[in-house]
Design a protein around this motif. Structure first.
Motif, short mmCIF file in Angstrom:
data_model
loop_
_atom_site.label_atom_id
_atom_site.label_comp_id
_atom_site.label_asym_id
_atom_site.label_seq_id
_atom_site.Cartn_x
_atom_site.Cartn_y
_atom_site.Cartn_z
N PRO A 156 0.83 -1.21 0.00
CA PRO A 156 0.00 0.00 0.00
C PRO A 156 0.86 1.25 0.00
O PRO A 156 2.08 1.18 0.17
N ASN A 157 0.22 2.41 -0.14
CA ASN A 157 0.94 3.68 0.03
C ASN A 157 1.39 3.82 1.47
O ASN A 157 2.48 4.28 1.74
N VAL A 158 0.49 3.46 2.39
CA VAL A 158 0.83 3.57 3.80
C VAL A 158 0.45 2.30 4.55
O VAL A 158 -0.66 1.78 4.39
N TYR A 159 1.38 1.83 5.35
CA TYR A 159 1.11 0.67 6.21
C TYR A 159 1.30 1.09 7.66
O TYR A 159 2.35 1.63 8.02
N PHE A 160 0.27 0.90 8.47
CA PHE A 160 0.38 1.18 9.90
C PHE A 160 0.56 -0.13 10.65
O PHE A 160 -0.18 -1.10 10.41
#
Ligand SMILES: Cc1cc2nc3c(=O)[nH]c(=O)nc-3n(C[C@H](O)[C@H](O)[C@H](O)COP(=O)(O)OP(=O)(O)OC[C@H]3O[C@@H](n4cnc5c(N)ncnc54)[C@H](O)[C@@H]3O)c2cc1C
Ligand SMILES: Nc1ncnc2c1ncn2[C@@H]1O[C@H](COP(=O)(O)O)[C@@H](O)[C@H]1O
Lengths: 265, 332
Positions: free
Chosen positions: B269-273
């Motif tokens: 993904p663009n962002v992984y938390f």
């Protein structure tokens, strides 16, 4: 119901160490295990056998030491094991692996169902199952999460997709690749272990199989590894520590600012 | 006849095209330009909206080959494989790419086996080898511990599946033109053995975490199932989905399709938390290639921080509620 389960022996990767010089895996002291995703294939095969009778044969292509994986499969409840092993098989890619496994499965005899794992955790391709189905012209269902019904000549399965599930009906013989959701694998029993000890495991070599030498090992493999690199893990990001309410507040504000900068919000 | 041209396999779903169809074209465009060859999008399936088919050209294809028939409405690998092999044999492409989706990863090995072609799974990088013009295919292996570059020097076509989300579609270019070529579906290619009975669209937790730009994951540090609600709150605000580590899935806090990692899904993904996830090598294998990684963990030595772009050493039960509260004001 004759069920064949192709299983692969893989290095136990929870503490894999890489040689930073060569970029290769340090295999010394690394234990070999049954590909964790193949345990689900073994489990569902044993369950189907328990319900409908018949036998389960585990088959693996690998070095002589892969015998251990077959013994473990028998300890779990498989009836038989077949080791497919020959120096000439070494260096096989998925194409050539599947080619040899198909010849071995044909040698095992009449098969109603082949159940493979979703993928092996080392090579991580998930190609060998569909490869085998294609070569044997068996109806194929991949990513199977549930066997809904089974009769003598057909089965209904659920298959995971990106959107949810789909239900497929396949005539037998057929090939399934299964995912973790299908069932929880059982542990080997003491009785199973004893049976594994006394069960003879035949080895098929090139001489036992109707194979063309041109299709074996490196020679039979269309793919070639050109280079192997160890990717850098470190990103060197910004790490903030929370020690009290104020630093908590600042950390969260900083995070939100970071998310804005990255256009996440 | 020589093998020429770069093909990408489009994926249809319910009369529309999946995003991966366009992602593949941006990969294919680069290769085709480098080889100075045609880029072809191959669409096998039921009827797809005209405007979406045209979009394939506007987003990079020189040609679209369509094999359309009601009998192809559902993905049945045997039939799709017959059709693709038939096309490959008659038109001889040099490279065939599909997305590494469940269907792509089923179709491609089926075809490759039958035509004895080399196939590389789940590539994250593709390039052309300078002297030979061979396709160089790079992919993570052994749980992401290595990056292997693979080629198929002697067999054609060269085949690869490409990890979804590992490239972005090209912008629409209204001035682009191309050819739409319809190939009639030959009924003898239809394999009637496998029947599609039903499609069951998943519920909210069954969303495909591989297709989302934002994945908010929780691990054992989440402590219990109820706490996952905080992750869903965050995900909803950002338009993302919720993932989990294996430990969280094994405890029943999330479902298996949400598992990220070696024995779960690989996400880019663009962002992984990562909340309360230690960053075991098997977990990293599934998320290391995310564009941006943000993590929260009480243990400052947690491996997850080594791969993070932004990390907070702190208690997620303090950080997450405050973050949600502040974000709720921001996104409103
Ligand atoms: C063959 C094989 C395949 C595997 N496949 C996968 C896979 O696909 N995916 C996967 O994820 N794992 C996989 N694993 C398991 C993997 O090795 C780890 O066990 C797992 O990823 C650990 O999950 P976790 O990070 O949630 O738990 P833990 O390692 O227990 O980490 C929990 C973290 O939470 C932190 N924490 C605790 N409380 C708080 C708090 N209040 N606030 C903030 N932080 C807190 C802790 O400091 C710790 O770092 C696999 C293992 C094997 C052997
Ligand atoms: N050498 C092998 N011997 C037996 N089965 C194998 C072998 N390699 C792969 N398989 C089977 O094919 C599946 C997919 O493997 P792979 O394509 O390597 O990811 C595995 O889960 C096994 O069921």
């Amino acid at each position: 119901m004759n069920i064949v389960v192709p299983i692969k022996q893989v290095p136990e990767t929870s503490n894999v160490k890489m040689d930073p010089e060569t970029g290769t895996m340090i295999r010394d002291g690394v234990e070999s295990i049954i590909n964790p995703l193949d345990l689900y294939a073994i489990e569902i095969a044993i369950q189907l056998k328990e319900k409908f009778g018949g036998k389960v044969t585990a088959v693996t292509m690998g070095p002589p030491a892969a015998n251990k994986a077959l013994k473990e499969a028998i300890a779990m409840g498989c009836d038989e094991g077949v080791l497919v092993s020959d120096r000439k098989f070494a260096g096989a890619d998925t194409w050539s692996t599947a080619y040899v496994l198909v010849k071995a499965i044909e040698r095992i005899g009449e098969v109603d169902l082949v159940v493979a794992g979703e993928r092996a955790t080392d090579g991580d391709t998930g190609q060998v199952g569909p490869n085998i189905a294609a070569a044997m012209n068996l109806p194929l269902a991949t990513y199977v999460s549930k066997v809904e019904s089974l009769t003598e000549n057909s089965m209904t399965v659920e298959r995971l997709t990106e959107e949810g599930y789909e239900k497929l009906q396949l005539p037998l013989p057929a090939l399934l690749t299964v995912v973790k959701e299908i069932s929880y694998p059982r542990l080997p029993t003491l009785r199973g272990k004893q049976r594994a000890k006394i069960t003879d495991i035949p080895t098929y070599t090139v001489a036992d199989l109707d194979v063309e030498e041109n299709n074996l090992g490196l020679k039979g493999s269309p793919t070639r590894v050109v280079k192997i690199e160890t990717p850098k893990v470190t990103r060197g990001g910004k790490i903030l520590k929370v020690v009290d309410d104020q630093s908590l507040n600042e950390a969260v504000d900083n995070l939100i600012a970071f998310m804005k900068m990255k256009e996440i919000i | 006849m020589e093998y020429k041209g770069v093909w990408t396999i489009a994926e249809a779903y319910e009369g529309d095209l999946k995003a991966v169809s366009f992602e593949l074209l941006s990969r294919g465009r680069k290769l085709a330009d480098e080889l100075n060859e045609e880029l072809v999008s191959v669409l096998i399936g039921g009827k797809v909206k005209e405007e979406r088919v045209n979009e394939l050209i506007k987003r990079g294809a020189d040609r679209v080959i369509i094999v359309e028939d009601q009998l192809l409405d559902r993905f049945i690998v045997e039939t799709y494989s017959n059709v693709l092999i038939d096309l490959i044999k008659s038109k001889k492409p040099e490279i065939v790419l599909s997305a590494a989706t469940v269907n792509g990863r089923t179709l491609m090995p089926h075809v490759a086996m039958k035509i004895h072609a080399g196939l590389t799974a789940d590539c994250t990088e593709l390039g052309i080898e300078e002297k030979t013009g061979n396709l160089l295919q790079t992919r993570p292996a052994i749980g992401g511990n290595i990056l292997a570059t693979i080629k198929s020097p002697d067999s054609r076509p060269q085949m690869a599946t490409v990890r979804p989300k590992s490239s972005r579609p090209l912008e629409i270019d209204e001035t682009r033109t191309g050819v739409i070529e319809r190939v009639a579906f030959q009924k003898n290619l239809f394999d009637s053995r496998v029947k599609h009975l039903e499609t069951i669209i998943g519920g909210e937790d069954d969303v495909n975490i591989q297709e989302s730009d934002i994945v908010v994951s929780g691990g054992k540090g989440m402590k219990k199932s109820d706490n996952f609600k905080m992750l869903y709150d965050l995900a909803h605000m950002l338009g993302g989905v919720v993932g989990a580590s294996r430990d969280a899935v094994d405890r029943g806090w999330a479902k298996y399709p949400q598992q990220v990692g070696l024995s779960g899904k690989t996400v880019t993904p663009n962002v992984y938390f990562a909340f309360g996830i230690s960053g075991a090598i098997q977990h990293l294998a599934g998320m290391k290639t995310a564009e941006t990684i943000i993590s929260v963990n009480t243990d400052e030595d947690a491996t997850i921080f080594q791969v993070s772009d932004f990390g907070i050493v702190g208690d997620l039960f303090e950080v997450l509620p405050l973050l949600n509260e502040k974000l709720a004001k921001e996104v409103k």
